[in-house]
Design a protein around this motif. Structure first.
Motif, short mmCIF file in Angstrom:
data_model
loop_
_atom_site.label_atom_id
_atom_site.label_comp_id
_atom_site.label_asym_id
_atom_site.label_seq_id
_atom_site.Cartn_x
_atom_site.Cartn_y
_atom_site.Cartn_z
N ASN A 312 0.83 -1.21 0.00
CA ASN A 312 0.00 0.00 0.00
C ASN A 312 0.85 1.26 0.00
O ASN A 312 0.56 2.23 -0.70
CB ASN A 312 -0.90 0.01 1.23
N ASN A 316 1.06 4.09 -2.85
CA ASN A 316 0.93 5.53 -2.56
C ASN A 316 2.12 6.30 -3.13
O ASN A 316 1.97 7.38 -3.70
CB ASN A 316 0.86 5.77 -1.06
N LYS A 380 -7.45 11.13 -4.12
CA LYS A 380 -7.49 10.51 -5.46
C LYS A 380 -8.94 10.26 -5.81
O LYS A 380 -9.45 9.13 -5.68
CB LYS A 380 -6.71 9.20 -5.44
N GLY A 388 -6.02 2.97 2.60
CA GLY A 388 -4.65 2.45 2.67
C GLY A 388 -3.97 2.79 3.98
O GLY A 388 -3.63 1.89 4.78
MG LIG Z 1 -3.25 4.35 -0.77
#
Ligand SMILES: [Mg+2]
Ligand SMILES: Nc1ncnc2c1ncn2[C@@H]1O[C@H](COP(=O)(O)OP(=O)(O)OP(=O)(O)O)[C@@H](O)[C@H]1O
Length: 565
Positions: A312, A316, A380, A388
């Protein structure tokens, strides 16, 4: 009348008398001057037009170490240190030419005088010029200011010292204030995350029950459908429900209610595996480096959660580096001391293994940084769920660790995951592969205890579908009544949360105390249920919701085969 008549000339005796008086007056005046010159503590020096010394009083003798006899007629330069002479001469010339009749020297800049023995001393001087008999004459007065200068220097030094100390202390105070502010902020953040955890945990729990109903019913329906087309539709629905289950599972991790399968391991091994995977999936524009500490302490964690976390973080990082960049995965041993606890907040002092993931991406604004750990917070739009970092946060907390983010806009981000060091005596547990779905061979009787009527009905059907005889009760009180009247029950399968009255855990304890031949299997959406503390799983077999048919079959079988508690 002539002038003579008005002012007749003195008679001779009168003139003599006057001259004598004048002479006496002059002598008295001279001896007064001589006395002044003699007692003057300061040096008094007179000079002729060419700057030659014509008078040198006792004060001057004391100050410069010369006696009159040897210095009279010498140039003033004799009393000025070599290095100041040319400047001094110029000063005197300027003074001679100026209309000013007297001035002090050395006011703006300290001057130095030269003693006969060659030593220099700081001095202060005044100089005056006068005209005597058509000749220019100078008078100078010089004073030794060594002591004053020493005192001034000392004062200046102690002032500077004081200032430095004040500055130091101010800095220490500012640092202390900053440290306290950080600790306060960390505490507030931890409390906020705790509140979020409780909220999402509750939602996820209810959601799990719903998904268990959906999935279970779909499973039952599956067995009754014969047409392929219909079954395909059903499988699509089941897939979606499974996805929902995975999402709630992430939420449960965040709220620290996920059951972690912790083993003792060296994270370096795990990181190498992940790096291998990432290298292939991150693409060429992202340069991945792993910096793994030698002699890394072992840690006791759920490896799949660590993998998840690092993946994760890497995703990112990738998202933050659309034009490529550097990604560094680093492991190291960290000892958090008392001060560290204050700055990190919500962590106990001790040894940790730290994994940090650093990118050279966009970094976060202070606002994003403040909310980054919150579930569903994402920048996002459309592509991120915002789960996440919150999942990683929950996982770290549940593992007894901590997460920190350091990020600055434009210069990248480092997320550090602190996981507690495992003690040397802890050993790893081995996970086994699941066998085939085992059906009941002896048609054992199972008492299903569940307060949600729909879920109870579904569970009854599923248990029966595995070859068992199923009875049901809506709460612990009813269950106990049944257990006391029905002799053939071999297993009590109860939800931990039973609404009002006794919990499933308490029911389990009752069974253990009163019906030694019967086994207990508990089920819950939470791993560590609030009703019984953290150790329910150590005392009873626990099946986590939502479960598949295979998981249910295995859990029932394992519980029935278990030694009575
Ligand atoms: Mg993430
Ligand atoms: N390495 C990073 N660099 C810059 N911003 C980051 C970084 N990691 C996280 N963020 C910011 O924090 C937000 C939350 O991150 P998080 O991982 O929780 O959710 P997400 O990535 O948006 O969605 P998900 O991970 O659920 O797909 C991101 O939307 C992003 O704004």
């Amino acid at each position: 009348m002539s002038r003579k008549n008005k002012f007749p000339a003195d008679s001779q005796p009168e003139a003599d008398l006057r001259a004598k008086r004048a002479e006496e007056e002059l002598r008295r005046s001279e001896s007064r001057i001589a006395a002044i010159l003699a007692i003057g503590a300061d040096a008094i020096i007179s000079l002729d037009e060419k700057m030659r010394i014509t008078l040198f009083n006792e004060g001057a003798e004391r100050l410069f170490g010369y006696v009159q006899g040897e210095i009279l007629g010498q140039s003033l330069d004799t009393l000025v240190p070599e290095r100041f002479r040319s400047r001094h001469r110029k000063d005197v010339r300027d003074f001679a030419a100026s209309p000013i009749m007297a001035r002090r020297v050395g006011e703006r800049q300290a001057i130095y005088a030269l003693h006969k023995d060659g030593t220099e001393f700081p001095a202060e001087a005044s100089i005056a010029k006068l005209e005597v008999g058509g000749e220019r004459v100078y008078m100078a007065m010089v004073r030794d200011i060594s002591e004053r200068k020493q005192a001034e220097d000392m004062l200046a030094r102690s002032n500077a010292e004081l200032e430095a100390r004040v500055e130091q202390r101010t800095k220490a105070l500012e640092e202390e204030i900053q440290r306290r502010e950080e600790a306060q902020a960390a505490l507030i953040q931890a409390q906020r995350m705790e509140a979020f955890g409780q909220l999402t945990g509750g939602i996820a729990h209810d959601f799990n029950n719903l998904l268990t109903i959906v999935l279970g019913n779909l499973e039952l329906l599956d067995a009754q459908l014969s047409q392929e087309k219909e079954r395909a539709l059903l499988h699509r629905a089941a897939d979606a429900a499974q996805m929902g289950a995975r999402l709630t599972s992430r939420l449960l991790t965040f709220s620290r209610r996920q059951r972690l399968k912790a083993v003792v391991l060296n994270l370096n091994d795990l990181m190498l595996g992940i790096a291998e995977l990432l290298k292939r999936s991150l693409g060429e524009r992202i340069a991945l480096t792993t910096v793994l500490a030698g002699a890394l302490w072992p840690t006791r964690v759920d490896p799949s959660e660590v993998e998840n976390a690092v993946l994760n973080l890497a995703i990112n990082a990738r998202d933050a580096m659309p034009d490529g960049g550097k990604l560094v995965i680093e492991t190291r041993n960290v000892t958090v001391d008392k001060e560290g606890v204050e700055t990190l907040g919500d962590v106990v002092a001790g040894d940790y293994v730290c994994i940090s993931v650093t990118d050279t991406g966009t970094g976060m604004s202070p606002e994003v940084l403040e909310h980054a750990f919150e579930p569903f917070f994402t920048t996002k739009r459309g592509s991120g769920t915002g789960l996440g970092l919150s999942t990683i946060y929950g996982f770290a907390q549940q593992s007894g660790g901590h997460v920190t983010i350091e990020s600055e806009r434009g210069s990248g981000t480092t997320v550090s995951l602190f996981l507690p060091r495992a003690s040397d005596v802890e050993t790893g547990t081995v996970r086994q592969r699941a066998p085939e779905v085992p059906l009941s061979e002896n048609c054992e009787t199972v008492l299903v205890v569940e307060d949600d009527p729909e879920l109870r009905e579904l569970t009854l059907q599923r248990v029966e579908g595995l070859g068992y005889v199923a009875l049901d009760a809506e709460d612990a009180k009813t269950a106990i009544r049944i257990l006391e009247s029905e002799p053939g029950i071999e297993l009590v399968f109860s939800d931990i949360v039973l609404g009002r009255g006794m919990s499933g855990y308490q029911l389990g304890l009752w069974v253990r105390a009163n019906k030694p031949g019967q086994r207990v299997l508990l089920t819950t959406g939470y791993a560590s249920d609030a009703t019984g503390g953290e150790n329910i799983a150590d005392e009873f077999n626990v099946l986590r919701k939502p479960y598949s048919r295979l998981q249910l079959a295995l859990a029932l079988k394992t519980a029935l085969e278990a030694e009575p508690g």
